[in-house]
Structure formats: C-alpha cells, structure tokens
Design an enzyme around this catalytic site. Structure first.
Site, PDB file in Angstrom:
ATOM      1  N   CYS A  88       0.833  -1.205   0.000  1.00  0.00           N
ATOM      2  CA  CYS A  88       0.000   0.000   0.000  1.00  0.00           C
ATOM      3  C   CYS A  88       0.868   1.256   0.000  1.00  0.00           C
ATOM      4  CB  CYS A  88      -0.960  -0.066   1.190  1.00  0.00           C
ATOM      5  SG  CYS A  88      -2.386   1.015   1.030  1.00  0.00           S
ATOM      6  N   HIS A 197      -2.950  -6.123   1.310  1.00  0.00           N
ATOM      7  CA  HIS A 197      -2.304  -6.158   2.627  1.00  0.00           C
ATOM      8  C   HIS A 197      -2.133  -7.573   3.174  1.00  0.00           C
ATOM      9  CE1 HIS A 197      -2.361  -1.828   3.612  1.00  0.00           C
ATOM     10  NE2 HIS A 197      -3.361  -1.814   2.745  1.00  0.00           N
ATOM     11  N   GLU A 199      -0.271  -8.456   5.560  1.00  0.00           N
ATOM     12  CA  GLU A 199      -0.110  -8.411   7.021  1.00  0.00           C
ATOM     13  C   GLU A 199      -1.447  -8.361   7.755  1.00  0.00           C
ATOM     14  OE1 GLU A 199       0.205  -5.976   5.032  1.00  0.00           O
ATOM     15  OE2 GLU A 199      -0.469  -4.104   5.929  1.00  0.00           O
TER      16      GLU A 199
END
Lengths: 227, 81
Positions: A88, A197, A199
């Site tokens: 991002c 994302h 994570e």
C-alpha cells in the site's frame, strides 16, 4: 536465537506497522522497529515498508517519505539485494524512490476502496512469494484511494515480458490499475510492492478474510534462514 | 525577492479521474462548451534573491526532485511578472 531479523519501518502517519511486526513475529522471525529518522538499518536481513498515510500523503503519496533519513540507507541496500516489501503506502514509497517502476495514482472511480480482494500470484520466484505457487489465487484485504498502477507502454511491456508482474487483481479491478496489476517486483526480485495487505491476513481471530498473507512472511523467513 | 511559479500537470496519457469528474459536473451547473478539464498543481516559490538563471535552474531541480513525479507528471517553471 532467531536467524532472521526483519525491519519494520514507521514514518509519521504509518498505520500498519504493528500488524506488520506481528505478522513477522508469527512467522517466527524477529521484528525490528525502524524509525524514519534513523540513519541505519540496524543490521536487519530484510525490510517491510507498511501502509498508512506517511507524512499525511502531502504532495503525493510517498513523495516526502522517499527523502526520510532512513531511505538514504534503505535505497542503496535494496539496490544491493536487501529484500524489501512495500504494501500500500509502502508500495507508493518504493515507486517514488524509483526502486520500482511506474507510479500509483488516484483510483479511477475516485472512491476509497476497502474490501476483500481476490488476487492471483503471477510470480512465485521473488524473495517474498516463494512459498506460493504461480497461478495460485489468494484473498487479501485492499484499502486505498490511490492504488491505480500506471507506467508508460515500454515499462509495462518490460514488466509483463520479464514476469515482473507479481500479483494481478481477479474478480474486479478495485482501482483501474493498468493490466489489473496489483503488485510488481524489480529486476532482481528482491524488492516487491503491492497494494493489498498480506499483514492483515495472517490470523483468523482478527476477522481477516483468509490467512493467505502468511506466505509472504514464511517465504522471506525461509529465504533468510537458508541463506 | 522574486516569485517563481511551478505548474505540475499529469502527463496527457495519464488518466485524470478528478478532471473527468469536474468535466462531468460543469454541464449540470449550466456551463456549456467545455470539452475537457485536466487538474494540476501550482507551486509559488518565493526566492530570497532575484530570479536569475542560477536560481531558476535550482527551482527546476526542485521540481524534478520533489514537486513533480516525472514518471507521471510534466512541469513548467516561469518567473511571475
């Protein structure tokens, strides 16, 4: 003693650094906090540039972060082969720093998009994707307002021809990205940037759509341990 | 003291969804005859000294380095009269 130390960079305005550090730890590596004003990388074996709104996205996303003191150490290290992942805002920073080609621009639909996104792993040969299979479909959260990847025709052709498109959106392009590109890598395959994302997709407990993001962290851990 | 203006625009081939939204809004507001709108940024750089060749060359460097992302944007530099 952990063999792998992964630096997680925090700029003013970074949001996802805690999730990033947690994902690194869950994979069995040590997460080393790196502050934007630091001048050294504390001897880490890899670096994760997480998402957020570093420096408030002033001027352009990632434009100010690119000149943070830490980047003076990170850019040459990445050019020398240090594995670096940007998600991002981290991807935007990598493009602004010219570690990756092209740029991320305003979503075509002008809306901020926050949803679970299917993506296809196109390149399972990078430092961060070796634990996936080429062609594998995974689901990761996306959340951004400026994620439309653009590059000139020549660059786009090179990315496609050299297999440097690492991820492609499936089931609807969230931002109008050229060729449905969600993530790319540099020529050496050590620097990877993507808008989704990983994570945020490592634990069921957090309501993540999947745990498909784990592969990023197991990939880098395996690479570092076997190095 | 001199003021140097840096105008930054997305390159013509780069999609400008904000400009498109403005273009679409204008007829609704009763403005006709607009074929297209492109949105950009204007920087007003105040110099300590005169806008001589060296100073303008510096501003050009600022634009290349920070004010514009030359991957997707063009810029022009001019001294304000």
């Amino acid at each position: 003693m952990s063999a792998a130390r992964v630096g997680v960079v925090t700029f003013p305005g970074t949001l996802d650094d805690q999730d990033a550090a947690r994902a690194v730890r869950l994979a069995g590596a040590e997460a080393v906090p790196l502050w934007h004003a630091d001048r050294d990388l504390k001897g880490v074996d890899a670096v994760f540039l997480p998402g957020g709104f570093s420096y408030g996205d002033y001027l352009r996303c990632g434009a100010i972060s690119r000149f943070a003191p830490l980047m003076d150490a990170l850019v040459p290290a990445a050019r020398d082969g240090l594995p670096v992942l940007g998600t991002c805002n981290g991807f935007q920073i990598l493009c602004e720093a010219h570690l990756l080609p092209g740029a991320l621009t305003r979503n075509q639909g002008l809306h901020y998009v926050c949803r679970d996104q299917r993506v296809r792993v196109e390149n399972a040969g990078t430092a961060w994707t070796a634990e996936y299979e080429a062609g594998q479909e995974i689901v990761l959260p996306v959340k951004h307002g400026e994620g439309r990847f653009v590059a000139d025709a020549h660059t786009l052709e090179a990315l496609e021809g050299e297999g440097r498109v690492v991820f492609r959106y499936l089931g609807g392009n969230p931002n109008g990205s050229l060729n449905e590109i969600a993530g790319i890598t540099n020529e050496a395959g050590n620097v990877v940037g993507l808008m989704p994302h990983p994570e945020h997709a490592v634990e069921e407990l957090t309501g993540a759509p999947s745990v498909d993001g784990r592969g990023f962290f197991t990939s880098i851990l395996k690479k570092l341990v076997n190095a | 003291m001199a003021r140097v203006i840096v105008d930054v625009m997305l390159k013509p081939e780069i999609l400008d969804p904000q400009g498109q939204a403005i273009t679409r809004a204008l007829p609704r507001l009763g403005f006709s005859g607009v074929a297209d709108v492109r949105q950009g940024k204007r920087f007003e750089v105040e110099l300590d000294g005169p806008a001589d060749e060296a100073a303008i060359s510096d501003v050009r460097k600022m634009a290349e380095t920070l004010l514009a992302n030359t991957v997707i944007e063009d810029f022009t530099v001019r001294v304000e009269d």
